[in-house]
Design an enzyme around this catalytic site. Structure first.
Site, PDB file in Angstrom:
ATOM      1  N   HIS A  41       6.881  -5.382   2.667  1.00 46.02           N
ATOM      2  CA  HIS A  41       6.221  -5.146   1.383  1.00 46.02           C
ATOM      3  C   HIS A  41       5.905  -6.456   0.671  1.00 46.02           C
ATOM      4  O   HIS A  41       6.811  -7.154   0.208  1.00 46.02           O
ATOM      5  CB  HIS A  41       7.143  -4.277   0.524  1.00 46.02           C
ATOM      6  CG  HIS A  41       6.595  -3.893  -0.795  1.00 46.02           C
ATOM      7  ND1 HIS A  41       7.218  -4.216  -1.983  1.00 46.02           N
ATOM      8  CD2 HIS A  41       5.481  -3.200  -1.131  1.00 46.02           C
ATOM      9  CE1 HIS A  41       6.525  -3.733  -2.993  1.00 46.02           C
ATOM     10  NE2 HIS A  41       5.462  -3.112  -2.507  1.00 46.02           N
ATOM     11  N   ARG A  42       4.616  -6.809   0.625  1.00 44.33           N
ATOM     12  CA  ARG A  42       4.160  -8.103   0.092  1.00 44.33           C
ATOM     13  C   ARG A  42       4.808  -9.258   0.852  1.00 44.33           C
ATOM     14  O   ARG A  42       5.003 -10.342   0.320  1.00 44.33           O
ATOM     15  CB  ARG A  42       4.440  -8.225  -1.408  1.00 44.33           C
ATOM     16  CG  ARG A  42       3.961  -7.027  -2.236  1.00 44.33           C
ATOM     17  CD  ARG A  42       4.376  -7.139  -3.704  1.00 44.33           C
ATOM     18  NE  ARG A  42       4.409  -5.815  -4.327  1.00 44.33           N
ATOM     19  CZ  ARG A  42       4.967  -5.542  -5.497  1.00 44.33           C
ATOM     20  NH1 ARG A  42       5.525  -6.511  -6.202  1.00 44.33           N
ATOM     21  NH2 ARG A  42       4.959  -4.320  -5.982  1.00 44.33           N
ATOM     22  N   GLU A  68       2.297  -6.053   4.198  1.00 45.32           N
ATOM     23  CA  GLU A  68       1.507  -5.341   3.187  1.00 45.32           C
ATOM     24  C   GLU A  68       1.048  -6.363   2.162  1.00 45.32           C
ATOM     25  O   GLU A  68       1.843  -7.188   1.705  1.00 45.32           O
ATOM     26  CB  GLU A  68       2.359  -4.254   2.526  1.00 45.32           C
ATOM     27  CG  GLU A  68       1.593  -3.370   1.546  1.00 45.32           C
ATOM     28  CD  GLU A  68       1.802  -3.769   0.092  1.00 45.32           C
ATOM     29  OE1 GLU A  68       1.140  -3.175  -0.775  1.00 45.32           O
ATOM     30  OE2 GLU A  68       2.610  -4.690  -0.175  1.00 45.32           O
ATOM     31  N   ASP A  70      -1.691  -7.303  -1.330  1.00 43.98           N
ATOM     32  CA  ASP A  70      -2.432  -6.768  -2.475  1.00 43.98           C
ATOM     33  C   ASP A  70      -3.658  -7.638  -2.726  1.00 43.98           C
ATOM     34  O   ASP A  70      -3.528  -8.850  -2.922  1.00 43.98           O
ATOM     35  CB  ASP A  70      -1.550  -6.786  -3.727  1.00 43.98           C
ATOM     36  CG  ASP A  70      -0.303  -5.930  -3.568  1.00 43.98           C
ATOM     37  OD1 ASP A  70      -0.450  -4.709  -3.452  1.00 43.98           O
ATOM     38  OD2 ASP A  70       0.811  -6.489  -3.555  1.00 43.98           O
ATOM     39  N   HIS A  83      -0.179  -9.170  -6.785  1.00 45.12           N
ATOM     40  CA  HIS A  83       0.088  -7.769  -7.087  1.00 45.12           C
ATOM     41  C   HIS A  83      -0.325  -7.387  -8.503  1.00 45.12           C
ATOM     42  O   HIS A  83      -1.074  -6.439  -8.713  1.00 45.12           O
ATOM     43  CB  HIS A  83       1.578  -7.447  -6.893  1.00 45.12           C
ATOM     44  CG  HIS A  83       1.932  -6.049  -7.275  1.00 45.12           C
ATOM     45  ND1 HIS A  83       2.320  -5.694  -8.565  1.00 45.12           N
ATOM     46  CD2 HIS A  83       1.939  -4.892  -6.565  1.00 45.12           C
ATOM     47  CE1 HIS A  83       2.548  -4.407  -8.614  1.00 45.12           C
ATOM     48  NE2 HIS A  83       2.340  -3.890  -7.419  1.00 45.12           N
ATOM     49  N   GLU A 142      -3.791  -3.388   0.600  1.00 44.88           N
ATOM     50  CA  GLU A 142      -3.908  -2.533  -0.578  1.00 44.88           C
ATOM     51  C   GLU A 142      -4.965  -3.088  -1.514  1.00 44.88           C
ATOM     52  O   GLU A 142      -4.896  -4.256  -1.921  1.00 44.88           O
ATOM     53  CB  GLU A 142      -2.582  -2.408  -1.332  1.00 44.88           C
ATOM     54  CG  GLU A 142      -2.737  -1.526  -2.569  1.00 44.88           C
ATOM     55  CD  GLU A 142      -1.458  -1.291  -3.351  1.00 44.88           C
ATOM     56  OE1 GLU A 142      -1.553  -0.793  -4.504  1.00 44.88           O
ATOM     57  OE2 GLU A 142      -0.372  -1.590  -2.837  1.00 44.88           O
ATOM     58  N   LYS A 144      -5.882  -3.428  -4.958  1.00 45.43           N
ATOM     59  CA  LYS A 144      -5.118  -3.325  -6.199  1.00 45.43           C
ATOM     60  C   LYS A 144      -6.076  -3.252  -7.392  1.00 45.43           C
ATOM     61  O   LYS A 144      -6.892  -4.148  -7.597  1.00 45.43           O
ATOM     62  CB  LYS A 144      -4.200  -4.546  -6.336  1.00 45.43           C
ATOM     63  CG  LYS A 144      -3.334  -4.558  -7.563  1.00 45.43           C
ATOM     64  CD  LYS A 144      -2.396  -3.359  -7.612  1.00 45.43           C
ATOM     65  CE  LYS A 144      -1.397  -3.361  -6.488  1.00 45.43           C
ATOM     66  NZ  LYS A 144      -0.419  -2.248  -6.594  1.00 45.43           N
ATOM     67  N   ASP A 267      11.028  -4.256   1.016  1.00 42.66           N
ATOM     68  CA  ASP A 267      11.225  -5.671   0.692  1.00 42.66           C
ATOM     69  C   ASP A 267      12.157  -6.330   1.698  1.00 42.66           C
ATOM     70  O   ASP A 267      12.200  -7.558   1.798  1.00 42.66           O
ATOM     71  CB  ASP A 267      11.847  -5.817  -0.701  1.00 42.66           C
ATOM     72  CG  ASP A 267      10.890  -5.441  -1.826  1.00 42.66           C
ATOM     73  OD1 ASP A 267       9.698  -5.181  -1.544  1.00 42.66           O
ATOM     74  OD2 ASP A 267      11.339  -5.399  -2.989  1.00 42.66           O
TER      75      ASP A 267
END
Length: 276
Positions: A41-42, A68, A70, A83, A142, A144, A267
């Site tokens: 995640h990020r 992942e 953003d 993000h 993603e 955003k 994370d």
């Protein structure tokens, strides 16, 4: 990839009523855990500043299946990774992302807030990440707040097409958003790229809503707080896969393994992959 056709209500309901495999009630084996995609995640954000090269490099080292990211846009039209719609939380600057030029964004320190060892980490560009990581790890993109950036869908599509990533091998490029209209547009622009719907709203988990999503989406990606065995079964019965977020504890990861999801967005990639 050819998008799924809408599954009839009768078929969906019959599948809903079918019994679950006993494996849902048992602790997943190492082999079963490896079948679940591990999405950083990020990046590996528990240990590094989110949406930075440091975070993505660590995710690769930790054997994640995807990073992942953003994607937003600068004042002068460049696609960047961050993000929040402002730079205040994750950099030493202030202001809205869309009000700052690429040069201004790149001059910010996006690492020190996480630790002095990350001082000077810049905000990456979308193109930079595509060039550096495609072929090394899957990329879950993603969009955003795309409503703030008219035409961003076409820009993202153009960047992927330029790199021949609009025909991803092994589904290693996925695009998702909370903005359903934006995702519908991405499906039209890139019909071979898997599309994901993001939500934390239980209203989006009804059979009627899921049937609508299945006409253009390949993934249904809810927050883990609304995941149930019934929901996983519904999503699968409609031909979609399910990935859930954001895992920040081993207990949450274990819960999602037991639910039978297809991807875990965390994370902590080491909570998902037994090899870490």
């Amino acid at each position: 990839m050819r998008k799924k056709l809408l599954v009839g209500t009768g078929m969906a309901l019959s599948l809903l009523l079918s019994p679950f495999s006993q494996s849902f009630a048992e602790q997943p084996t190492v082999g079963e855990r490896k079948q679940v995609s591990n999405v950083a995640h990020r990046g590996a954000t528990a240990y590094t500043p989110e949406n930075t090269i440091a975070a993505f490099d660590l995710a690769v080292d930790m054997k994640a299946d995807y990073i992942e990211i953003d994607v937003q846009r600068s004042k002068d039209g460049e696609l960047v990774l961050i993000h929040d719609t402002t730079v205040d939380r994750t950099t030493d600057g202030t202001g809205k992302v869309g009000d700052l030029t690429l040069e201004q964004l790149r001059s910010l320190d996006a690492g020190s807030w996480k630790g002095e060892q990350f001082a000077g980490e810049p905000i990456p560009t979308f193109q930079e990440i595509l060039d550096h990581y495609h072929g090394k790890i899957g990329i879950l993109i993603e969009l955003k707040a795309p409503e703030l950036y008219p035409g961003i869908e076409e820009q993202v599509a153009a960047a992927l097409i330029e790199r021949n990533l609009h025909k991803p091998q092994n589904e290693k490029i996925i695009i998702q958003s909370f903005n359903f209209e934006s995702i519908k547009k991405m499906d039209q622009l890139l019909p071979k790229v898997p599309i994901g719907v993001l939500t934390s709203n239980r209203a989006d988990t009804t059979l009627e809503a899921l049937q609508e999503f299945s006409t253009y989406a390949d993934w249904f990606n809810p927050s883990y707080g609304i995941v149930t065995e019934e929901l996983v079964n519904q999503v699968h019965s409609l031909g979609m896969q399910i990935g859930s977020w954001t895992v920040r504890s081993q207990e949450a990861a274990d819960f999602l393994f037991e639910m039978g999801v297809d991807a875990i967005i965390s994370d902590y990639p080491d909570y998902v992959d037994p090899r870490n």
